[in-house]
Design an enzyme around this catalytic site. Structure first.
Site, PDB file in Angstrom:
ATOM      1  N   ARG A  70      -4.054   3.769 -14.644  1.00 21.28           N
ATOM      2  CA  ARG A  70      -3.587   4.843 -15.518  1.00 21.28           C
ATOM      3  C   ARG A  70      -4.233   6.168 -15.103  1.00 21.28           C
ATOM      4  O   ARG A  70      -5.333   6.190 -14.559  1.00 21.28           O
ATOM      5  CB  ARG A  70      -3.940   4.523 -16.983  1.00 21.28           C
ATOM      6  CG  ARG A  70      -3.053   3.439 -17.595  1.00 21.28           C
ATOM      7  CD  ARG A  70      -3.430   3.178 -19.038  1.00 21.28           C
ATOM      8  NE  ARG A  70      -4.752   2.584 -19.149  1.00 21.28           N
ATOM      9  CZ  ARG A  70      -5.865   3.244 -19.455  1.00 21.28           C
ATOM     10  NH1 ARG A  70      -5.826   4.543 -19.714  1.00 21.28           N
ATOM     11  NH2 ARG A  70      -7.015   2.621 -19.520  1.00 21.28           N
ATOM     12  N   TYR A 198       2.901   2.320 -11.722  1.00 18.77           N
ATOM     13  CA  TYR A 198       1.834   1.406 -12.117  1.00 18.77           C
ATOM     14  C   TYR A 198       1.764   1.109 -13.617  1.00 18.77           C
ATOM     15  O   TYR A 198       1.754   2.030 -14.445  1.00 18.77           O
ATOM     16  CB  TYR A 198       0.469   1.953 -11.664  1.00 18.77           C
ATOM     17  CG  TYR A 198      -0.562   0.872 -11.811  1.00 18.77           C
ATOM     18  CD1 TYR A 198      -0.678  -0.121 -10.856  1.00 18.77           C
ATOM     19  CD2 TYR A 198      -1.334   0.787 -12.955  1.00 18.77           C
ATOM     20  CE1 TYR A 198      -1.561  -1.168 -11.018  1.00 18.77           C
ATOM     21  CE2 TYR A 198      -2.227  -0.255 -13.129  1.00 18.77           C
ATOM     22  CZ  TYR A 198      -2.330  -1.232 -12.150  1.00 18.77           C
ATOM     23  OH  TYR A 198      -3.194  -2.269 -12.330  1.00 18.77           O
ATOM     24  N   LYS A 207       1.469   0.768 -23.304  1.00 21.81           N
ATOM     25  CA  LYS A 207       0.589   1.780 -23.877  1.00 21.81           C
ATOM     26  C   LYS A 207       1.365   2.982 -24.438  1.00 21.81           C
ATOM     27  O   LYS A 207       1.014   3.531 -25.471  1.00 21.81           O
ATOM     28  CB  LYS A 207      -0.446   2.247 -22.856  1.00 21.81           C
ATOM     29  CG  LYS A 207      -1.392   1.126 -22.383  1.00 21.81           C
ATOM     30  CD  LYS A 207      -2.114   0.536 -23.547  1.00 21.81           C
ATOM     31  CE  LYS A 207      -2.933  -0.716 -23.320  1.00 21.81           C
ATOM     32  NZ  LYS A 207      -3.681  -0.940 -22.152  1.00 21.81           N
ATOM     33  N   HIS A 227      -5.506  -0.952 -29.999  1.00 26.24           N
ATOM     34  CA  HIS A 227      -5.800  -1.541 -28.683  1.00 26.24           C
ATOM     35  C   HIS A 227      -6.713  -2.749 -28.904  1.00 26.24           C
ATOM     36  O   HIS A 227      -7.915  -2.685 -28.628  1.00 26.24           O
ATOM     37  CB  HIS A 227      -6.481  -0.468 -27.816  1.00 26.24           C
ATOM     38  CG  HIS A 227      -6.617  -0.832 -26.362  1.00 26.24           C
ATOM     39  ND1 HIS A 227      -7.581  -0.268 -25.550  1.00 26.24           N
ATOM     40  CD2 HIS A 227      -5.921  -1.671 -25.570  1.00 26.24           C
ATOM     41  CE1 HIS A 227      -7.452  -0.754 -24.330  1.00 26.24           C
ATOM     42  NE2 HIS A 227      -6.459  -1.605 -24.320  1.00 26.24           N
ATOM     43  N   SER A 249     -10.508  -0.607 -22.114  1.00 27.14           N
ATOM     44  CA  SER A 249      -9.870  -1.252 -20.969  1.00 27.14           C
ATOM     45  C   SER A 249     -10.912  -1.933 -20.083  1.00 27.14           C
ATOM     46  O   SER A 249     -11.972  -1.352 -19.810  1.00 27.14           O
ATOM     47  CB  SER A 249      -9.100  -0.214 -20.159  1.00 27.14           C
ATOM     48  OG  SER A 249      -8.137   0.403 -20.989  1.00 27.14           O
ATOM     49  N   CYS A 251     -12.873  -4.409 -20.672  1.00 34.44           N
ATOM     50  CA  CYS A 251     -14.135  -4.729 -21.343  1.00 34.44           C
ATOM     51  C   CYS A 251     -14.093  -6.072 -22.066  1.00 34.44           C
ATOM     52  O   CYS A 251     -14.922  -6.340 -22.935  1.00 34.44           O
ATOM     53  CB  CYS A 251     -14.515  -3.623 -22.317  1.00 34.44           C
ATOM     54  SG  CYS A 251     -15.013  -2.105 -21.492  1.00 34.44           S
ATOM     55  N   ASP A 278      -4.083  -7.553 -25.930  1.00 30.88           N
ATOM     56  CA  ASP A 278      -4.229  -6.122 -25.636  1.00 30.88           C
ATOM     57  C   ASP A 278      -3.835  -5.206 -26.793  1.00 30.88           C
ATOM     58  O   ASP A 278      -4.462  -4.176 -26.979  1.00 30.88           O
ATOM     59  CB  ASP A 278      -3.392  -5.769 -24.399  1.00 30.88           C
ATOM     60  CG  ASP A 278      -3.798  -4.446 -23.751  1.00 30.88           C
ATOM     61  OD1 ASP A 278      -5.009  -4.226 -23.538  1.00 30.88           O
ATOM     62  OD2 ASP A 278      -2.915  -3.617 -23.479  1.00 30.88           O
ATOM     63  N   ARG A 366      -3.962  -6.726 -11.038  1.00 28.48           N
ATOM     64  CA  ARG A 366      -3.514  -7.340 -12.299  1.00 28.48           C
ATOM     65  C   ARG A 366      -2.540  -8.485 -12.061  1.00 28.48           C
ATOM     66  O   ARG A 366      -1.921  -8.591 -11.005  1.00 28.48           O
ATOM     67  CB  ARG A 366      -2.808  -6.278 -13.145  1.00 28.48           C
ATOM     68  CG  ARG A 366      -3.698  -5.076 -13.504  1.00 28.48           C
ATOM     69  CD  ARG A 366      -4.021  -5.010 -14.949  1.00 28.48           C
ATOM     70  NE  ARG A 366      -5.076  -4.046 -15.260  1.00 28.48           N
ATOM     71  CZ  ARG A 366      -5.626  -3.945 -16.463  1.00 28.48           C
ATOM     72  NH1 ARG A 366      -5.241  -4.729 -17.453  1.00 28.48           N
ATOM     73  NH2 ARG A 366      -6.598  -3.076 -16.689  1.00 28.48           N
TER      74      ARG A 366
HETATM   75  P1  GTP Z   1      -7.475  -4.343 -20.238  1.00 29.27           P
HETATM   76  O1  GTP Z   1      -6.376  -5.271 -19.844  1.00 29.27           O
HETATM   77  O2  GTP Z   1      -7.735  -3.288 -19.226  1.00 29.27           O
HETATM   78  O3  GTP Z   1      -7.263  -3.729 -21.587  1.00 29.27           O
HETATM   79  O4  GTP Z   1      -8.853  -5.178 -20.214  1.00 29.27           O
HETATM   80  P2  GTP Z   1      -9.509  -6.320 -21.124  1.00 29.27           P
HETATM   81  O5  GTP Z   1     -10.238  -5.684 -22.250  1.00 29.27           O
HETATM   82  O6  GTP Z   1      -8.505  -7.354 -21.474  1.00 29.27           O
HETATM   83  O7  GTP Z   1     -10.637  -6.927 -20.168  1.00 29.27           O
HETATM   84  P3  GTP Z   1     -10.780  -8.370 -19.479  1.00 29.27           P
HETATM   85  O8  GTP Z   1     -10.868  -9.485 -20.477  1.00 29.27           O
HETATM   86  O9  GTP Z   1      -9.727  -8.498 -18.448  1.00 29.27           O
HETATM   87  O10 GTP Z   1     -12.205  -8.241 -18.780  1.00 29.27           O
HETATM   88  C1  GTP Z   1     -12.487  -7.284 -17.810  1.00 29.27           C
HETATM   89  C2  GTP Z   1     -13.778  -7.571 -17.110  1.00 29.27           C
HETATM   90  O11 GTP Z   1     -14.845  -7.814 -18.028  1.00 29.27           O
HETATM   91  C3  GTP Z   1     -13.702  -8.795 -16.208  1.00 29.27           C
HETATM   92  O12 GTP Z   1     -14.310  -8.469 -14.978  1.00 29.27           O
HETATM   93  C4  GTP Z   1     -14.514  -9.834 -16.930  1.00 29.27           C
HETATM   94  O13 GTP Z   1     -15.114 -10.720 -16.047  1.00 29.27           O
HETATM   95  C5  GTP Z   1     -15.543  -9.004 -17.706  1.00 29.27           C
HETATM   96  N1  GTP Z   1     -15.946  -9.690 -18.959  1.00 29.27           N
HETATM   97  C6  GTP Z   1     -15.121 -10.166 -19.918  1.00 29.27           C
HETATM   98  N2  GTP Z   1     -15.815 -10.775 -20.910  1.00 29.27           N
HETATM   99  C7  GTP Z   1     -17.123 -10.670 -20.579  1.00 29.27           C
HETATM  100  C8  GTP Z   1     -18.340 -11.103 -21.206  1.00 29.27           C
HETATM  101  O14 GTP Z   1     -18.359 -11.692 -22.285  1.00 29.27           O
HETATM  102  N3  GTP Z   1     -19.511 -10.793 -20.557  1.00 29.27           N
HETATM  103  C9  GTP Z   1     -19.518 -10.127 -19.367  1.00 29.27           C
HETATM  104  N4  GTP Z   1     -20.697  -9.870 -18.803  1.00 29.27           N
HETATM  105  N5  GTP Z   1     -18.386  -9.718 -18.736  1.00 29.27           N
HETATM  106  C10 GTP Z   1     -17.208  -9.977 -19.338  1.00 29.27           C
HETATM  107  C1  SPV Z   2      -5.539  -0.959 -19.964  1.00 28.53           C
HETATM  108  O1  SPV Z   2      -5.840  -0.145 -19.094  1.00 28.53           O
HETATM  109  O2  SPV Z   2      -6.072  -0.960 -21.103  1.00 28.53           O
HETATM  110  C2  SPV Z   2      -4.522  -2.000 -19.669  1.00 28.53           C
HETATM  111  C3  SPV Z   2      -3.738  -1.899 -18.449  1.00 28.53           C
HETATM  112  O3  SPV Z   2      -4.346  -2.894 -20.483  1.00 28.53           O
HETATM  113  S1  SPV Z   2      -2.469  -0.709 -18.544  1.00 28.53           S
HETATM  114  O4  SPV Z   2      -1.216  -1.390 -18.898  1.00 28.53           O
HETATM  115  O5  SPV Z   2      -2.323  -0.100 -17.225  1.00 28.53           O
HETATM  116  O6  SPV Z   2      -2.770   0.265 -19.556  1.00 28.53           O
HETATM  117 MN    MN Z   3      -5.634  -2.564 -22.377  1.00 28.19          MN
END
Ligand code: GTP
Ligand code: SPV
Ligand code: MN
Length: 590
Positions: A70, A198, A207, A227, A249, A251, A278, A366
Site C-alpha cells: 500500500r 497491488y 481496505k 481493522h 498491518s 502484526c 483482517d 502474500r
Molecule cells: P495484515 O494482513 O497486513 O493486516 O497482517 P496481519 O496482522 O494479519 O499479520 P500476520 O498474522 O500475517 O503476521 C505478520 C507477521 O507477524 C508474521 O511475520 C508473523 O510471523 C508475525 N507474528 C504473528 N504473530 C506473532 C506472535 O505472536 N509473536 C511474534 N513474535 N510474531 C508474530
Molecule cells: C494490510 O496491509 O493491512 C493488509 C494488506 O491486510 S492490504 O490488502 O494490501 O491492505
Molecule cells: Mn490488514
C-alpha cells in the site's frame, strides 16, 4: 425513478466513455469464468503455474517491483468539507481530485477489457453486509476479488434489490509511481484507484470499501468498520467466546485468527474457530451486545513467516487453489518464503536467488485463498446475524513498556487504550520499517474520516442498555535486553486469551494498576512453557516513569486532533496520568 440496474448501466457506460476499453465483461462470479481468466493470465505471463502435484490450482503473480505494498502517501480521502478528513488522512479538494483522476483515467483502457465486478461484502443474506461494484482493467484483480468477496450474480441481484452500492473504479495504468493515486469520496460512496495492481490499492472491496468508505458509512448508521480479526475460542465445556482484535498491518491478525492451541490445551478440549483475519463490521444487537461479521470471503495473508511452527492452519489452507504474489520458488517449482524449509532458486522478481539481493520472497509477499479452505473456518462465519463479541483487543509491535496484557477498567478507558495504540511500521506499506508511530485502533491508514470524530463515535456506543465487550491491550512483541522477543507468541497466545475470557466470566481477580488490570500472580497458565520468572516479571512489569512519559506523549498526540478531540477522552488521559502520579507519590513516601 430509474432502476438501480439502469443507474449501474449508466455508470458503466460513462466509465467506458472515459476510459475507452476494447471490450466490456460483466463478471458472473462462476468457476468457469475464473478458470478462463487463469488460462488467459497463464498465456500472457501475468500468472506462472506452480507445481500442480504439490500445489494443485496454485499460481504465482510477480507484481512490478515498484508496486508491492500500500502507498499511504498516495492514498487520499476527499470529503465535501476538507476538514472532515482530519490530520490522519491525506486529502485534496473534491473537485480538484475528480479533475486529477479523470485526467488519469482518460483513455487508459484502450485495447484492454474492462471488467465489471458486482460484489457483496459479508454473507449475501446478512443485513450487516454492503455491496459494491468494482470496474477494473486487471484480470488479476478480478481473480482476487472472486476469492476475497462474494462476487458475481448473487451480489448483482442484491444490488438491484437494495438500490445502493459503492462505486469503485480501478486501472493498473502504467504502474508509474508518479502517476499513482488511490482516492476516496465518502460522500459519494465512490473510490478511484489508478496506477497500482497491488492488494489494498487495487482490490477495492478490501481496505478502500470495507474500511475507508465503510467506516464513514458506519459512523452515520451507528456501527463500526474495523481493522480486526474475529476468532471464536471454545472451552472444554463447549462454550465459545468471540474476540475481535485490532493489530496494525503485519502484526499478527491472521496468525491469531488461526491459532492452534498448545498441546495441553488441545488435550483438555480447547478449540479455536476462525471467523475473519483482517476486517470486522460490528453493530449493537437487540440485546445490547455487539454482533460482528467478517465482510470478506477469503484471506490476503502475509506469506513470510507462515510455517508449520507458526501457523500450520494457514499452511494447509494454502496447499491448493491459491494465488501467490511476490513469493520465491524452489527448484521443483513450489512456492517458497523465509520461514519455510527448503531452498529458493528464483526470487520474487524472477531472478536467480542471490542472498546479496535481500530476501528471496518480498517481505510483503502474500497469498490469496478462499476462507472456506481453512481447517478452522467457523460455521458461524456465514451467520447472517454475526457473532456476539465478548472482548475487543488492541495491540501493536512495542519493543518496550507495554505489558503482555492489560484490561481497561471501562469502555472509555478502552477507547483511550485503542486511541493510544502505537506500533513499529512494517513492510505492508512502503516507507521505513521499524519506526514507532501511533496507529489508533490499527486504523491510521484506513479511517475514512477525522480521528477526533472517530474517537467520539467509539465513545458513543457506551449508552444505557449497551452490553459492551471488555477491552484489552496486548503486546506479543516486547523484547529483552538481548533484543529477543520475551513472549513465545503464536499458539501460546491462547494463554492470554484464556485469562481474558476468565475476566469476562468474572473468574479471574486480576491486579489493578494505574494503567489497567493485569493478571494477578498465578492467573496466567504457564504449564508446559519454559518461561523463567524473570522473563514473566519483565513481561508484566509496569515502569512508572516510562508510563508517565507515555501518558504525556499520548496527551500531545490526542491534542493534535483538537478541536474535534472529545473532551471525555482527554479527561480519561488526565485520569490515568493522575493515577500514575498518585501511586508514584505513595511509593516515594512508603
Ligand atoms: P495484515 O494482513 O497486513 O493486516 O497482517 P496481519 O496482522 O494479519 O499479520 P500476520 O498474522 O500475517 O503476521 C505478520 C507477521 O507477524 C508474521 O511475520 C508473523 O510471523 C508475525 N507474528 C504473528 N504473530 C506473532 C506472535 O505472536 N509473536 C511474534 N513474535 N510474531 C508474530
Ligand atoms: C494490510 O496491509 O493491512 C493488509 C494488506 O491486510 S492490504 O490488502 O494490501 O491492505
Ligand atoms: Mn490488514
Amino acid at each position: 425513478m430509474a432502476s438501480t440496474l439502469e443507474a449501474l448501466e449508466r455508470w458503466v457506460s460513462d466509465v467506458a466513455t472515459l476510459t475507452r476499453p476494447a471490450k466490456i465483461h460483466w463478471c458472473d462470479g462462476s468457476e468457469a469464468e475464473y478458470q478462463a481468466l487463469v488460462r488467459q493470465m497463464l498465456a500472457d505471463g501475468t500468472l506462472v503455474e506452480l507445481n500442480q502435484q504439490t500445489h494443485p490450482g496454485c499460481y504465482l503473480h510477480r507484481s512490478h517491483p515498484s508496486d508491492v505494498a500500500r502507498v499511504e502517501h498516495l492514498t487520499l480521502v476527499c470529503h465535501r468539507d476538507e476538514q472532515d478528513a482530519g490530520p490522519n488522512n491525506h486529502t485534496m479538494d473534491v473537485t480538484a481530485a475528480h479533475a486529477k483522476m479523470d485526467a488519469l483515467f482518460d483513455g487508459c483502457m484502450q485495447g484492454r477489457t474492462m471488467y465489471v465486478i458486482p460484489y457483496c461484502m459479508g454473507p449475501i443474506d446478512s443485513p450487516l453486509s454492503r455491496c459494491g461494484v468494482e470496474i477494473t482493467d486487471s484480470p488479476y484483480v478480478v481473480a482476487n476479488m472472486k476469492i476475497m468477496t462474494r462476487m458475481g450474480k448473487a451480489a448483482q441481484e442484491r444490488i438491484e434489490r437494495e438500490g445502493r452500492f459503492v462505486k469503485g473504479l480501478h486501472s493498473t495504468g502504467e504502474l508509474d509511481p508518479e502517476r499513482r493515486f488511490i482516492v476516496h469520496f465518502p460522500d459519494e460512496l465512490s473510490i478511484q484507484s489508478y496506477g497500482s495492481g497491488y492488494g489494498g490499492n487495487a482490490l477495492l472491496g478490501k481496505k478502500c470499501h470495507a474500511l475507508r468508505i465503510a467506516s464513514h458509512q458506519a459512523r452515520t448508521e451507528g456501527w463500526l468498520a474495523e481493522h480486526m480479526l474475529i476468532v471464536g475460542i471454545e472451552n472444554p465445556q463447549g462454550e465459545t467466546h468471540y474476540i475481535a482484535a485490532a493489530f496494525p498491518s503485519a502484526c499478527g491478525k491472521t496468525n491469531l485468527a488461526m491459532l492452534i492451541p498448545p498441546e495441553g490445551y488441545r488435550k483438555d478440549g480447547w478449540k479455536v474457530w476462525t471467523v475473519g483475519d483482517d476486517i470486522c463490521w460490528m453493530r449493537p444487537g437487540a440485546d445490547g451486545r455487539l454482533y460482528a461479521i467478517n465482510p470478506e470471503a477469503g484471506f490476503f495473508g502475509v506469506a513470510p513467516g507462515t510455517s508449520d511452527n507458526s501457523n500450520p492452519n494457514a499452511l494447509s489452507t494454502i496447499a491448493r487453489d491459491t494465488i501467490f504474489t511476490n513469493v520465491a520458488v524452489t527448484a521443483d517449482n513450489q512456492p517458497w518464503w523465509e520461514g519455510l524449509p527448503g531452498t529458493p532458486v528464483t526470487d520474487w522478481q524472477g531472478r536467480p536467488y542471490d542472498a546479496a539481493n535481500g530476501p528471496a520472497a518480498h517481505p510483503n509477499s502474500r497469498f490469496t485463498v478462499s476462507a472456506k479452505q481453512c481447517p478452522t473456518w467457523s460455521p458461524k462465519a456465514e451467520d447472517a446475524q454475526g457473532v456476539p463479541i465478548s472482548a475487543i483487543v488492541f495491540g501493536g509491535r512495542r519493543p518496550s513498556l507495554l505489558p503482555l496484557v492489560m484490561e481497561a477498567r471501562d469502555w472509555t478507558h478502552g477507547v483511550l487504550m485503542g486511541a493510544a495504540m502505537g506500533s513499529e511500521t512494517t513492510a505492508a506499506a512502503t516507507g521505513a520499517v521499524g519506526v514507532l508511530r501511533r496507529d489508533s485502533m490499527a486504523m491510521k491508514p484506513f479511517c475514512g474520516y477525522h480521528y477526533g470524530d472517530y474517537f467520539a463515535h467509539w465513545l458513543s456506543f457506551d449508552k444505557p442498555g449497551a452490553q459492551l465487550p471488555k477491552v484489552f491491550h496486548v503486546n506479543w512483541f516486547r523484547k529483552g535486553k538481548d533484543g529477543k522477543f520475551l513472549w513465545p507468541g503464536f499458539g501460546e497466545n491462547l494463554r492470554v486469551l484464556e485469562w481474558m475470557i476468565a475476566r469476562v466470566e468474572g473468574k479471574a481477580r486480576g491486579e489493578e494498576t494505574p494503567i489497567g488490570t493485569l493478571p494477578a500472580t498465578g492467573e496466567l497458565k504457564l504449564e508446559g512453557l519454559s518461561l523463567d520468572k524473570a522473563t514473566l516479571t519483565g513481561l508484566l512489569e509496569v515502569d512508572h516513569a516510562g508510563w508517565q512519559a507515555e501518558l504525556a506523549a499520548i496527551g500531545e498526540y490526542l491534542d493534535s486532533f483538537s478541536p474535534r478531540m472529545p473532551a471525555k477522552l482527554h479527561a480519561e488521559q488526565q485520569r490515568v496520568a493522575r493515577a500514575l502520579d498518585t501511586t508514584e507519590r505513595k511509593v516515594a513516601t512508603a
